[in-house]
Scaffold this motif. Structure first.
Motif, PDB file in Angstrom:
ATOM      1  N   ALA A  70     -17.604  -3.722 -19.948  1.00 37.26           N
ATOM      2  CA  ALA A  70     -17.891  -2.655 -20.910  1.00 37.26           C
ATOM      3  C   ALA A  70     -16.869  -1.527 -20.786  1.00 37.26           C
ATOM      4  CB  ALA A  70     -19.303  -2.120 -20.690  1.00 37.26           C
ATOM      5  N   VAL A  71     -16.502  -1.166 -19.535  1.00 38.41           N
ATOM      6  CA  VAL A  71     -15.510  -0.115 -19.334  1.00 38.41           C
ATOM      7  C   VAL A  71     -14.167  -0.539 -19.906  1.00 38.41           C
ATOM      8  CG1 VAL A  71     -14.190   1.130 -17.584  1.00 38.41           C
ATOM      9  CG2 VAL A  71     -16.661   0.870 -17.327  1.00 38.41           C
ATOM     10  N   GLN A  72     -13.774  -1.780 -19.647  1.00 39.59           N
ATOM     11  CA  GLN A  72     -12.505  -2.264 -20.176  1.00 39.59           C
ATOM     12  C   GLN A  72     -12.526  -2.301 -21.697  1.00 39.59           C
ATOM     13  OE1 GLN A  72     -12.149  -6.025 -18.150  1.00 39.59           O
ATOM     14  NE2 GLN A  72     -11.137  -5.126 -16.368  1.00 39.59           N
ATOM     15  N   ASN A  73     -13.668  -2.705 -22.259  1.00 36.84           N
ATOM     16  CA  ASN A  73     -13.784  -2.736 -23.718  1.00 36.84           C
ATOM     17  C   ASN A  73     -13.712  -1.326 -24.299  1.00 36.84           C
ATOM     18  OD1 ASN A  73     -14.346  -4.137 -26.254  1.00 36.84           O
ATOM     19  ND2 ASN A  73     -16.340  -3.138 -26.167  1.00 36.84           N
ATOM     20  N   GLU A  74     -14.379  -0.364 -23.610  1.00 32.56           N
ATOM     21  CA  GLU A  74     -14.330   1.023 -24.075  1.00 32.56           C
ATOM     22  C   GLU A  74     -12.908   1.564 -24.009  1.00 32.56           C
ATOM     23  OE1 GLU A  74     -16.272   5.413 -23.012  1.00 32.56           O
ATOM     24  OE2 GLU A  74     -16.773   3.631 -21.827  1.00 32.56           O
ATOM     25  N   MET A  75     -12.195   1.239 -22.938  1.00 33.85           N
ATOM     26  CA  MET A  75     -10.809   1.699 -22.806  1.00 33.85           C
ATOM     27  C   MET A  75      -9.942   1.094 -23.906  1.00 33.85           C
ATOM     28  SD  MET A  75     -10.380   1.522 -18.642  1.00 33.85           S
ATOM     29  CE  MET A  75      -8.643   1.961 -18.735  1.00 33.85           C
ATOM     30  N   THR A  76     -10.182  -0.183 -24.216  1.00 34.22           N
ATOM     31  CA  THR A  76      -9.417  -0.834 -25.283  1.00 34.22           C
ATOM     32  C   THR A  76      -9.696  -0.181 -26.620  1.00 34.22           C
ATOM     33  OG1 THR A  76      -9.459  -2.940 -24.076  1.00 34.22           O
ATOM     34  CG2 THR A  76      -8.967  -3.021 -26.430  1.00 34.22           C
ATOM     35  N   LEU A  77     -10.994   0.076 -26.898  1.00 31.54           N
ATOM     36  CA  LEU A  77     -11.353   0.725 -28.162  1.00 31.54           C
ATOM     37  C   LEU A  77     -10.793   2.136 -28.240  1.00 31.54           C
ATOM     38  CD1 LEU A  77     -15.077  -0.441 -28.561  1.00 31.54           C
ATOM     39  CD2 LEU A  77     -13.081  -1.269 -29.809  1.00 31.54           C
ATOM     40  N   GLN A  78     -10.839   2.879 -27.107  1.00 27.54           N
ATOM     41  CA  GLN A  78     -10.306   4.242 -27.098  1.00 27.54           C
ATOM     42  C   GLN A  78      -8.807   4.228 -27.347  1.00 27.54           C
ATOM     43  OE1 GLN A  78     -12.164   7.137 -26.782  1.00 27.54           O
ATOM     44  NE2 GLN A  78     -10.234   8.111 -27.362  1.00 27.54           N
ATOM     45  N   ARG A  80      -7.158   1.914 -28.954  1.00 25.64           N
ATOM     46  CA  ARG A  80      -6.955   1.563 -30.363  1.00 25.64           C
ATOM     47  C   ARG A  80      -7.248   2.756 -31.259  1.00 25.64           C
ATOM     48  NH1 ARG A  80     -10.411  -3.400 -32.285  1.00 25.64           N
ATOM     49  NH2 ARG A  80      -9.225  -4.286 -30.534  1.00 25.64           N
ATOM     50  N   TYR A  81      -8.307   3.517 -30.906  1.00 30.10           N
ATOM     51  CA  TYR A  81      -8.654   4.703 -31.695  1.00 30.10           C
ATOM     52  C   TYR A  81      -7.540   5.741 -31.610  1.00 30.10           C
ATOM     53  CZ  TYR A  81     -11.208   8.883 -33.200  1.00 30.10           C
ATOM     54  OH  TYR A  81     -11.595  10.024 -33.852  1.00 30.10           O
ATOM     55  N   ASP A  82      -7.054   5.988 -30.378  1.00 32.82           N
ATOM     56  CA  ASP A  82      -5.985   6.965 -30.210  1.00 32.82           C
ATOM     57  C   ASP A  82      -4.720   6.530 -30.939  1.00 32.82           C
ATOM     58  OD1 ASP A  82      -7.695   8.431 -28.634  1.00 32.82           O
ATOM     59  OD2 ASP A  82      -6.925   7.628 -26.745  1.00 32.82           O
ATOM     60  N   ARG A  83      -4.507   5.209 -31.017  1.00 33.81           N
ATOM     61  CA  ARG A  83      -3.300   4.706 -31.653  1.00 33.81           C
ATOM     62  C   ARG A  83      -3.396   4.759 -33.176  1.00 33.81           C
ATOM     63  NH1 ARG A  83      -3.278   0.500 -29.086  1.00 33.81           N
ATOM     64  NH2 ARG A  83      -4.280  -0.931 -30.539  1.00 33.81           N
ATOM     65  N   ASN A  84      -4.607   4.531 -33.704  1.00 34.40           N
ATOM     66  CA  ASN A  84      -4.769   4.407 -35.152  1.00 34.40           C
ATOM     67  C   ASN A  84      -5.312   5.652 -35.829  1.00 34.40           C
ATOM     68  OD1 ASN A  84      -3.902   1.739 -34.972  1.00 34.40           O
ATOM     69  ND2 ASN A  84      -5.966   0.945 -34.691  1.00 34.40           N
ATOM     70  N   VAL A  85      -6.022   6.508 -35.076  1.00 43.35           N
ATOM     71  CA  VAL A  85      -6.625   7.705 -35.676  1.00 43.35           C
ATOM     72  C   VAL A  85      -5.815   8.929 -35.251  1.00 43.35           C
ATOM     73  CG1 VAL A  85      -8.688   9.122 -35.859  1.00 43.35           C
ATOM     74  CG2 VAL A  85      -8.896   6.634 -35.692  1.00 43.35           C
ATOM     75  N   PRO A  86      -5.204   9.633 -36.186  1.00 45.33           N
ATOM     76  CA  PRO A  86      -4.380  10.795 -35.823  1.00 45.33           C
ATOM     77  C   PRO A  86      -5.229  11.939 -35.291  1.00 45.33           C
ATOM     78  CG  PRO A  86      -4.626  10.663 -38.203  1.00 45.33           C
ATOM     79  CD  PRO A  86      -5.247   9.409 -37.638  1.00 45.33           C
ATOM     80  N   THR A  87      -4.658  12.703 -34.383  1.00 41.19           N
ATOM     81  CA  THR A  87      -5.318  13.884 -33.827  1.00 41.19           C
ATOM     82  C   THR A  87      -4.312  15.025 -33.781  1.00 41.19           C
ATOM     83  OG1 THR A  87      -4.756  13.193 -31.563  1.00 41.19           O
ATOM     84  CG2 THR A  87      -6.899  12.502 -32.421  1.00 41.19           C
ATOM     85  N   GLY A  88      -4.819  16.236 -33.583  1.00 39.05           N
ATOM     86  CA  GLY A  88      -3.951  17.393 -33.441  1.00 39.05           C
ATOM     87  C   GLY A  88      -3.101  17.613 -34.677  1.00 39.05           C
TER      88      GLY A  88
END
Length: 233
Positions: A70-78, A80-88
């Motif tokens: 679950a931790v590895q899956n969460e890290m993968t999703l995070q 992917r989110y950081d890569r695909n969803v712009p911030t700042g």
């Protein structure tokens, strides 16, 4: 008679001894049987406990495996989110792009402007610096504006009055408090920059981009520097 009595006494003693020995043997065998029964029950309980411990350890290992997955899956999703969803700043740019598209600006035009944009745009060799008095509730008179681009851009502003130790307002602004700067271009809309000094702002006018940097100057004054750069047509 006396001899018979002694024999009889001896016989009774022997019989009593035999009886006591039989009782002792019976008691020993009974105790041994009970002890063996208890040992067998304890061994059964230990075996059951060992099985329960082994089962719990197996369940713990499975839970640890699932938690790690679950931790590895969460890290993968995070990731992917950081890569695909712009911030700042990227989020601000992305939202601005969507806003401009919704306002009717053609996507081809946006693509052209992005392709023409350069990391080091062609700018004037020297910026222009001026100063003006920042208006307060007690002062909005002379020297309360600065002009750039041959008078086509006017910069004004407002600030909070600095207070005396007694809490009374002064005529000049408080450089530690937020201010508002207004940039008005001839033939264009007024834009504002708000916050604590120093402040940065940019304005597009007639194919040029003017980059402004404002900082606190001497009492009542704001220094503002403008740099003109080419803007892709």
């Amino acid at each position: 008679m006396a001899a018979r009595a002694r024999r009889w006494t001896l016989v009774k003693r022997v019989m009593l001894l035999v009886a006591l020995l039989a009782i002792a043997v019976f008691a020993y065998e009974t105790g041994a049987t009970r002890t063996q029964y208890r040992i067998e029950r304890l061994e059964e309980r230990l075996a059951a406990q060992d099985a329960a411990i082994a089962r719990l350890e197996a369940e713990k290992e499975e839970l640890d495996r699932r938690r790690l997955a679950a931790v590895q899956n969460e890290m993968t999703l995070q990731a992917r989110y950081d890569r695909n969803v712009p911030t700042g700043k990227r989020k601000e740019v992305f939202e601005l792009l969507l806003e401009r598209i919704d306002a009717g600006l053609e996507e081809e035009r946006i693509t052209f402007l992005l392709r023409e944009a350069e990391a080091e745009p062609d700018c004037d060799p020297e910026p222009v610096t001026k100063r003006f008095v920042l208006a307060t509730p007690l002062h909005d008179g002379a020297n309360a504006s600065a002009q750039f681009a041959e008078g086509t851009i006017t910069v004004t502003g407002e600030g909070q009055a600095e207070l005396t130790e007694a809490g009374l307002p002064e005529a000049w602004f408080d450089p530690a408090a937020p201010v508002m700067l207004r940039f008005t271009a001839i033939g264009g809309d007024a834009t504002e920059a708000r916050g604590k000094l120093p402040l940065d702002h940019s304005l597009r006018l007639a194919g040029d981009e003017y980059r402004f940097a404002a900082r606190a100057g001497p009492r009542s004054f704001v220094h503002i520097t403008a740099l003109r750069c080419d803007f892709p047509g």
